[in-house]
Design a protein around this motif. Structure first.
Motif, PDB file in Angstrom:
ATOM      1  N   UNK A  32      -1.784  -0.953  31.665  1.00 26.23           N
ATOM      2  CA  UNK A  32      -3.102  -1.196  31.095  1.00 26.23           C
ATOM      3  C   UNK A  32      -3.004  -2.096  29.859  1.00 26.23           C
ATOM      4  N   UNK A  33      -3.988  -2.975  29.667  1.00 25.37           N
ATOM      5  CA  UNK A  33      -3.993  -3.801  28.463  1.00 25.37           C
ATOM      6  C   UNK A  33      -4.252  -2.936  27.225  1.00 25.37           C
ATOM      7  N   UNK A  34      -4.034  -3.503  26.055  1.00 24.15           N
ATOM      8  CA  UNK A  34      -4.205  -2.758  24.805  1.00 24.15           C
ATOM      9  C   UNK A  34      -5.623  -2.221  24.652  1.00 24.15           C
ATOM     10  N   UNK A  35      -6.605  -3.005  25.056  1.00 23.04           N
ATOM     11  CA  UNK A  35      -7.999  -2.587  24.983  1.00 23.04           C
ATOM     12  C   UNK A  35      -8.835  -3.494  25.884  1.00 23.04           C
ATOM     13  N   UNK A  36     -10.133  -3.245  25.957  1.00 26.31           N
ATOM     14  CA  UNK A  36     -11.013  -3.992  26.857  1.00 26.31           C
ATOM     15  C   UNK A  36     -11.203  -5.446  26.430  1.00 26.31           C
ATOM     16  N   UNK A  37     -10.791  -5.796  25.219  1.00 22.30           N
ATOM     17  CA  UNK A  37     -10.872  -7.189  24.753  1.00 22.30           C
ATOM     18  C   UNK A  37      -9.670  -8.014  25.201  1.00 22.30           C
ATOM     19  N   UNK A  38      -8.610  -7.344  25.643  1.00 19.12           N
ATOM     20  CA  UNK A  38      -7.361  -8.011  26.000  1.00 19.12           C
ATOM     21  C   UNK A  38      -7.413  -8.504  27.443  1.00 19.12           C
ATOM     22  N   UNK A  39      -6.992  -9.745  27.634  1.00 22.16           N
ATOM     23  CA  UNK A  39      -6.971 -10.323  28.981  1.00 22.16           C
ATOM     24  C   UNK A  39      -5.987  -9.556  29.858  1.00 22.16           C
ATOM     25  N   UNK A  40      -6.287  -9.494  31.148  1.00 23.71           N
ATOM     26  CA  UNK A  40      -5.382  -8.854  32.095  1.00 23.71           C
ATOM     27  C   UNK A  40      -4.149  -9.729  32.260  1.00 23.71           C
ATOM     28  N   UNK A  41      -3.002  -9.081  32.471  1.00 24.69           N
ATOM     29  CA  UNK A  41      -1.755  -9.816  32.629  1.00 24.69           C
ATOM     30  C   UNK A  41      -0.850  -9.083  33.602  1.00 24.69           C
ATOM     31  N   UNK A  42      -0.679  -9.653  34.797  1.00 23.65           N
ATOM     32  CA  UNK A  42       0.200  -9.048  35.783  1.00 23.65           C
ATOM     33  C   UNK A  42      -0.387  -7.840  36.486  1.00 23.65           C
ATOM     34  N   UNK A  43      -1.686  -7.614  36.339  1.00 19.35           N
ATOM     35  CA  UNK A  43      -2.329  -6.486  36.993  1.00 19.35           C
ATOM     36  C   UNK A  43      -2.802  -6.890  38.388  1.00 19.35           C
ATOM     37  N   UNK A  44      -2.828  -5.940  39.297  1.00 22.14           N
ATOM     38  CA  UNK A  44      -3.295  -6.188  40.658  1.00 22.14           C
ATOM     39  C   UNK A  44      -4.628  -5.499  40.859  1.00 22.14           C
ATOM     40  N   UNK A  84      -9.128   1.261  35.035  1.00 17.11           N
ATOM     41  CA  UNK A  84     -10.253   0.505  35.564  1.00 17.11           C
ATOM     42  C   UNK A  84     -10.920  -0.218  34.403  1.00 17.11           C
ATOM     43  N   UNK A  85     -11.580  -1.302  34.725  1.00 15.77           N
ATOM     44  CA  UNK A  85     -12.361  -2.036  33.732  1.00 15.77           C
ATOM     45  C   UNK A  85     -13.786  -2.116  34.259  1.00 15.77           C
ATOM     46  N   UNK A  86     -14.736  -1.685  33.424  1.00 15.92           N
ATOM     47  CA  UNK A  86     -16.150  -1.701  33.784  1.00 15.92           C
ATOM     48  C   UNK A  86     -16.791  -2.974  33.224  1.00 15.92           C
ATOM     49  N   UNK A  87     -17.573  -3.645  34.082  1.00 13.80           N
ATOM     50  CA  UNK A  87     -18.207  -4.914  33.722  1.00 13.80           C
ATOM     51  C   UNK A  87     -19.717  -4.837  33.869  1.00 13.80           C
ATOM     52  N   UNK A  96     -15.810  -1.703  29.044  1.00 15.74           N
ATOM     53  CA  UNK A  96     -14.804  -0.752  28.598  1.00 15.74           C
ATOM     54  C   UNK A  96     -13.741  -0.540  29.655  1.00 15.74           C
ATOM     55  N   UNK A  97     -12.546  -0.158  29.189  1.00 19.24           N
ATOM     56  CA  UNK A  97     -11.424   0.204  30.058  1.00 19.24           C
ATOM     57  C   UNK A  97     -11.295   1.718  30.046  1.00 19.24           C
ATOM     58  N   UNK A  98     -10.879   2.274  31.175  1.00 23.56           N
ATOM     59  CA  UNK A  98     -10.729   3.712  31.264  1.00 23.56           C
ATOM     60  C   UNK A  98      -9.543   4.087  32.132  1.00 23.56           C
TER      61      UNK A  98
END
Length: 185
Positions: A32-44, A84-87, A96-98
């Motif tokens: 998981x990224x540090x927070x919901x402001x952080x871009x995804x990196x290597x996630x599927x 998960x990331x809610x949009x 938010x990320x959860x």
């Protein structure tokens, strides 16, 4: 000491939850990224579900519970969900990320890293094995024994899926429970 009243916790939770009306919930594997402001990196991306037009019921005691979420009938990829990331509607503005977990299962084989929800809490397997025939992990420790599995408490369960412990590409992904909790401090 900083705290807010329950009425204001409810207002804050309702304001966040309203941002998700008609939005999407994307389920991912990987760190998981540090927070919901952080871009995804290597996630599927494993699956994408759709929130109802009114995504959440009114908050009670600072907790908003999601209304029905439309299942993803054909999962994008296979894997173990970690978050998960809610949009908002349109799927470009993150809200938010959860944490994500499957509901705990009796007499189920679990691998290290599998996540389960039980009794409103989330746990991560730190030693593989088969869970007990009943009960499941409880408490807030770092070494909780459940049959042959050892679990570590991760916090309050935020997003829970039925079945598990993995999402299978092409399968249906649904949500058992999703809550948003507004901090009291």
């Amino acid at each position: 000491m900083s705290s807010i009243t329950t009425a204001n916790r409810n207002r804050a939770a309702d304001a966040v939850a309203a941002r998700l009306n008609g939005g999407v919930l994307r389920i991912y594997s990987g760190a998981p990224p540090a927070d919901a402001n952080t871009a995804l990196s290597g996630n599927t991306l494993l699956a994408e579900l759709t929130f109802a037009a009114t995504a959440f019921a009114a908050a009670v005691n600072g907790v908003a519970t999601a209304n029905g979420i439309t299942a993803d009938s054909v999962a994008d990829n296979s894997g173990r969900p970690t978050f998960a990331r809610a949009f908002e509607t349109g799927g470009t503005t993150a809200v938010w990320d959860l944490r994500a977990a499957f509901a705990w299962g009796a007499s189920t084989a679990y691998s290290i890293g599998d996540r389960v929800a039980n009794g409103g809490n989330q746990y991560r397997a730190t030693a593989a094995g088969t869970s007990a025939a009943s009960g499941g992990p409880s408490g807030t420790g770092a070494s909780i024994t459940d049959g042959g599995v050892t679990w570590a408490y991760e916090g309050v369960a935020e997003l829970v899926f039925p079945g598990g412990p993995s999402i299978i590409q092409g399968g249906t992904v649904s949500v058992t429970a999703l809550t948003y909790t507004q901090s009291g401090s």
